[in-house]
Design a protein around this motif. Structure first.
Motif, PDB file in Angstrom:
ATOM      1  N   LEU A   1       0.824  -1.206   0.000  1.00  0.00           N
ATOM      2  CA  LEU A   1       0.000   0.000   0.000  1.00  0.00           C
ATOM      3  C   LEU A   1       0.859   1.257   0.000  1.00  0.00           C
ATOM      4  N   LYS A   2       1.953   1.234   0.725  1.00  0.00           N
ATOM      5  CA  LYS A   2       2.864   2.394   0.723  1.00  0.00           C
ATOM      6  C   LYS A   2       3.353   2.674  -0.696  1.00  0.00           C
ATOM      7  N   ASN A   3       3.822   1.642  -1.375  1.00  0.00           N
ATOM      8  CA  ASN A   3       4.378   1.845  -2.714  1.00  0.00           C
ATOM      9  C   ASN A   3       3.314   2.145  -3.760  1.00  0.00           C
ATOM     10  N   CYS A   4       2.172   1.459  -3.656  1.00  0.00           N
ATOM     11  CA  CYS A   4       1.112   1.696  -4.640  1.00  0.00           C
ATOM     12  C   CYS A   4       0.514   3.092  -4.512  1.00  0.00           C
ATOM     13  N   THR A   5       0.526   3.666  -3.311  1.00  0.00           N
ATOM     14  CA  THR A   5      -0.058   4.994  -3.104  1.00  0.00           C
ATOM     15  C   THR A   5       0.963   6.120  -3.128  1.00  0.00           C
TER      16      THR A   5
END
Length: 376
Positions: free
Chosen positions: A19-23
Motif C-alpha cells: 500500500l505504501k508503494n502503490c499509493t
C-alpha cells in the motif's frame, strides 16, 4: 498513461509495503480505491493509514465497478480461490506468491483469465529490482562468459518463537521454504538463466511438531503439527545447460542467504533476491571473481534499489494500457510452481521430474529508468 484503479484484498503484514508503494511510489499509474479483509478492523486500519477512500467487505470490493485490478494479499491457501473470484468479477488480478498450491488450480486461473481477456500477475517482483536487473545485464553482456552452474542457499529460522501473527502458515504447504522463500530465488534464476527442464531433490521434515518456546508469544507452550517439508535440497537442469543446486531450510537460526552464478570467465555473487538491492553489512554488493582471483565490486546499473514491492502491479497496469506483456506474469509464476512441486515429487518418487511448462524470460528493464517509470 492514466491511473489504473486497484482494490486490495488482504490487509495483513505484507499489505503495508504494498500500500505504501502503490499509493506513494507508483501512484503515477496506480490509484488504490478500496481495501478489504475478512477482519473489517484490519481493512479500516489500512484505509486510514494510507488514505484509501473505501474500506469494505471482499464481496463489496469485487462488485465495485471502479476496481480494475485486484491485488490479492491473502494467505497462500486462498490465493487461487480469490483469484478466480476476481476474474469472474471481470477484474485483472495480481497475487502474492505462491501462485497456487497445485497445478490444477493454477491452470484454472490462467485458463479463466485467457477466456475473459484479463491479465494475471504474481509475486515475487523483486527480480525487477536493481540487483537482479544489474546481474542480468552483466550476464547478457558476457561479463562472466557462459553461465554453467548456480548455487542458491536459503537458510532461515523456524516458527518456534511464535511471534508472527500467522506463524502456523509457515508449518503448512505454501509457508514451507520452497513455496514461501523459494520463489524469490527460483524466479531470479529463471529471469537470469531461462526456464528449467527437469529437477530432482529431497524434501524432509526434521520434526513432526513445533512447540512455541518464546515466552513473549501469546501461544507460548502450545504445540503445532509440521505439515510440510522444512529442509529441502534440489538440483535444477535448465534448458540453457546450466545446472543449479538449491538448498532451502527453515530449521536454523537467523537468516543466511546466498546466490551465485558460475561462468567460464568469472563467478557472479548476486545479492539476496528477497530484496530489491544490496543492503550494506547484511547482503553485500554484487561482485565478480575472475580466474586470477581478482574480485571486482559492480555498481548498480538499474533503479529500484529500495523495497519496491508493487512494481509488478505497476508494470501490469502499463501492460493493460499498452498491450505489451507484463513481466511478473501468471505464466512465470506457473513455471515456478511447476518447479517447486517437481522438487517434492522427485523426493517422493526418487526420480528426476521433467518440467512440462516453459516460459520466455521476462523482458529486462531498460537502463536509466527511475522510480516511477515502467512505460517501456
Amino acid at each position: 498513461m492514466r491511473k489504473v484503479k486497484v482494490g486490495v484484498i488482504g490487509c495483513g503484514m505484507i499489505s503495508a509495503i504494498y500500500l505504501k508503494n502503490c499509493t506513494q511510489v507508483f501512484n503515477n499509474v496506480l490509484d488504490v480505491v478500496a481495501v478489504a479483509d475478512l477482519v473489517p478492523e484490519l481493512a479500516a486500519k489500512r484505509a486510514e493509514e494510507f488514505n484509501v477512500p473505501t474500506s469494505c467487505s471482499v464481496e463489496e470490493l469485487l462488485a465495485n465497478p471502479e476496481v480494475e485490478i485486484v491485488l490479492n494479499l491473502t494467505a497462500p491457501v486462498a490465493h487461487a480461490s480469490v483469484n478466480l473470484q476476481a476474474l469472474n468479477a471481470g477484474k485483472h488480478v495480481y497475487t502474492e506468491k505462491p501462485f497456487a498450491l497445485n497445478r490444477e488450480d493454477a491452470d484454472e486461473v490462467l485458463n479463466l483469465a485467457e477466456s475473459k481477456g484479463l491479465l494475471v500477475g504474481c509475486a515475487p517482483d523483486t527480480f525487477l529490482g536493481a540487483s537482479i536487473q544489474t546481474c542480468l545485464k552483466l550476464i547478457e553482456d558476457g561479463e562472466i562468459g557462459q553461465p554453467y552452474a548456480a548455487n542458491a542457499s536459503i537458510i532461515m529460522g523456524n516458527a518456534a518463537d511464535g511471534m508472527h501473527p500467522n506463524f502456523q502458515n509457515f508449518l503448512k504447504l505454501g509457508g514451507d521454504p520452497i513455496m514461501d522463500m523459494g520463489p524469490y530465488y527460483l524466479t531470479a534464476l529463471v529471469a537470469m538463466l531461462g526456464p528449467v527442464k527437469r529437477v530432482t531433490g529431497s524434501a524432509q521434515k526434521l520434526h513432526e511438531e513445533v512447540t512455541i518456546t518464546n515466552e513473549k508469544s501469546p501461544r507460548f507452550g502450545e504445540t503445532f503439527p509440521v505439515e510440510a517439508p522444512t529442509n529441502v535440497a534440489a538440483t535444477l537442469d535448465f534448458h540453457s545447460g546450466v545446472v543449479a543446486n538449491v538448498q532451502a531450510t527453515k530449521e536454523s537460526f537467523g537468516y543466511r542467504p546466498r546466490l551465485e552464478i558460475f561462468g567460464t570467465k568469472g563467478n557472479l555473487t548476486v545479492p539476496d533476491p528477497n530484496f530489491f538491492g544490496p543492503i550494506q553489512g547484511f547482503i553485500g554488493d554484487i561482485t565478480i571473481q575472475y580466474p586470477n582471483f581478482e574480485t571486482k565490486t559492480i555498481p548498480l546499473t538499474h533503479g529500484f534499489n529500495e523495497d519496491s514491492r508493487g512494481i509488478g502491479v505497476a508494470d501490469m497496469a502499463y501492460a493493460i494500457q499498452s498491450g505489451r506483456k507484463h513481466r511478473a506474469s501468471g505464466q512465470l509464476a506457473r513455471h515456478i510452481l511447476d518447479i517447486s512441486l517437481g522438487i517434492f515429487e522427485a523426493s517422493e518418487s526418487e526420480k528426476h521430474v521433467h518440467i512440462q511448462s516453459t516460459i520466455d524470460r521476462p523482458a529486462a528493464l531498460p537502463l536509466g529508468l527511475k522510480d516511477n517509470l515502467l512505460d517501456k
